[in-house]
Design a protein around this motif. Structure first.
Motif, PDB file in Angstrom:
ATOM      1  N   ASN A   1      -5.552   5.789   2.545  1.00  0.00           N
ATOM      2  CA  ASN A   1      -6.566   5.244   3.451  1.00  0.00           C
ATOM      3  C   ASN A   1      -6.249   3.803   3.844  1.00  0.00           C
ATOM      4  N   ARG A   2      -5.755   3.028   2.879  1.00  0.00           N
ATOM      5  CA  ARG A   2      -5.425   1.631   3.157  1.00  0.00           C
ATOM      6  C   ARG A   2      -4.215   1.542   4.093  1.00  0.00           C
ATOM      7  N   ILE A   3      -3.265   2.445   3.929  1.00  0.00           N
ATOM      8  CA  ILE A   3      -2.083   2.463   4.803  1.00  0.00           C
ATOM      9  C   ILE A   3      -2.515   2.665   6.250  1.00  0.00           C
ATOM     10  N   SER A   4      -3.346   3.681   6.488  1.00  0.00           N
ATOM     11  CA  SER A   4      -3.818   3.979   7.839  1.00  0.00           C
ATOM     12  C   SER A   4      -4.597   2.813   8.422  1.00  0.00           C
ATOM     13  N   SER A   5      -5.446   2.201   7.603  1.00  0.00           N
ATOM     14  CA  SER A   5      -6.262   1.074   8.057  1.00  0.00           C
ATOM     15  C   SER A   5      -5.385  -0.122   8.443  1.00  0.00           C
ATOM     16  N   LEU A   6      -4.376  -0.422   7.635  1.00  0.00           N
ATOM     17  CA  LEU A   6      -3.498  -1.557   7.918  1.00  0.00           C
ATOM     18  C   LEU A   6      -2.663  -1.327   9.180  1.00  0.00           C
TER      19      LEU A   6
ATOM     20  N   ALA B   1       0.833  -1.212   0.000  1.00  0.00           N
ATOM     21  CA  ALA B   1       0.000   0.000   0.000  1.00  0.00           C
ATOM     22  C   ALA B   1       0.863   1.255   0.000  1.00  0.00           C
ATOM     23  N   ILE B   2       1.986   1.230   0.728  1.00  0.00           N
ATOM     24  CA  ILE B   2       2.887   2.390   0.760  1.00  0.00           C
ATOM     25  C   ILE B   2       3.512   2.602  -0.620  1.00  0.00           C
ATOM     26  N   SER B   3       3.895   1.527  -1.267  1.00  0.00           N
ATOM     27  CA  SER B   3       4.534   1.645  -2.584  1.00  0.00           C
ATOM     28  C   SER B   3       3.586   2.210  -3.637  1.00  0.00           C
TER      29      SER B   3
END
Length: 246
Positions: free
Chosen positions: A116-121, A109-111
């Motif tokens: 939003n997905r980064i924060s959720s993970l 997700a970072i790459s």
């Protein structure tokens, strides 16, 4: 060596590739968790040492003295947050297949920049880590005198502060104060002061304050003194660090 910094409230994260830099004994005031994604690294605490192998999770509790060493190039991802109460302690080394998958998804997700997905993970990983929480016992409660000294340092870090100044505030001899402080924290009062100054300077650098002004504002005598210590603790120069937030 390649190091990338990022921030998604309330998390800061660092991704390191081909890293071998050694970090001396120091203290974070924030909770840190991460995973070694290639190779291995050693994390030394005042009374123990953990070897973190590829795919294993490491945790540094807020206020926990530690040093980092790597005898070979390794990759890692580390996340810090101030959302974990200091009254809780977590296992420093964790093996969790669930957590490993979450970290692998997080890297993806970072790459791709999926905010939003980064924060959720990151939040999902914290939830998994709760299984490894240890409530601190009475014997681990902070020493009142050291906590008072920490508060004094945190308030006056930007001044030309000496160990003698702190000891006088505590109404004890410098020798007694240094012995008590190191016994509790694992590092000297001087090293804690340096680390706290560098932490505060990072906030100024993120806001595009010049390296010279960040040095003077956080109590360093000059920029060369500041740069030398910043590299020692962070692994890169303050100017290089600032580029990630420009």
């Amino acid at each position: 060596m390649n190091i990338v910094f990022g921030h998604i409230d309330p998390f800061d994260y660092v991704i390191g590739e081909n890293v071998r830099h050694k970090f001396p004994m120091h203290v974070h005031q924030t909770f840190c968790f991460g995973m070694v994604t290639k190779g291995k690294r050693s994390i030394r605490f005042p009374y123990s040492e953990e070897i973190i192998d590829e795919g294993e999770i490491f945790v540094i509790n807020a206020g926990q003295p530690h040093a980092v060493r790597a005898d070979e190039l390794h990759n890692y991802i580390a996340i810090t947050t101030d959302q974990i109460p200091v009254s809780y302690s977590y296992s420093n080394k964790i093996r969790s297949s669930h957590c490993r998958v979450l970290f692998e998804n997080l890297q993806g997700a970072i790459s791709t920049g999926e905010q939003n997905r980064i924060s959720s993970l990151m939040s999902d990983i914290l939830e998994v880590l709760k299984e490894f929480k240890i409530t601190m016992s009475g014997s681990q409660s902070p020493v009142d005198m050291v906590q008072k000294a920490l508060g004094f340092i945190n308030r006056h870090y930007h001044e030309h502060l000496s160990v003698g100044d702190i000891a006088r505030y505590m109404c004890v001899s410098p020798f007694h104060f240094c012995h008590l402080f190191k016994q509790y924290t694992g590092i000297s009062p001087y090293n804690y002061l340096l680390q706290y100054r560098i932490k505060r300077s990072r906030m100024l650098l993120k806001n595009q304050c010049s390296v010279f002004d960040a040095a003077i504002a956080t109590g360093f005598y000059d920029s060369s003194h500041y740069i030398r210590h910043f590299i020692s603790y962070e692994g890169i120069s303050p100017g290089h660090y600032q580029k990630y937030f420009s």
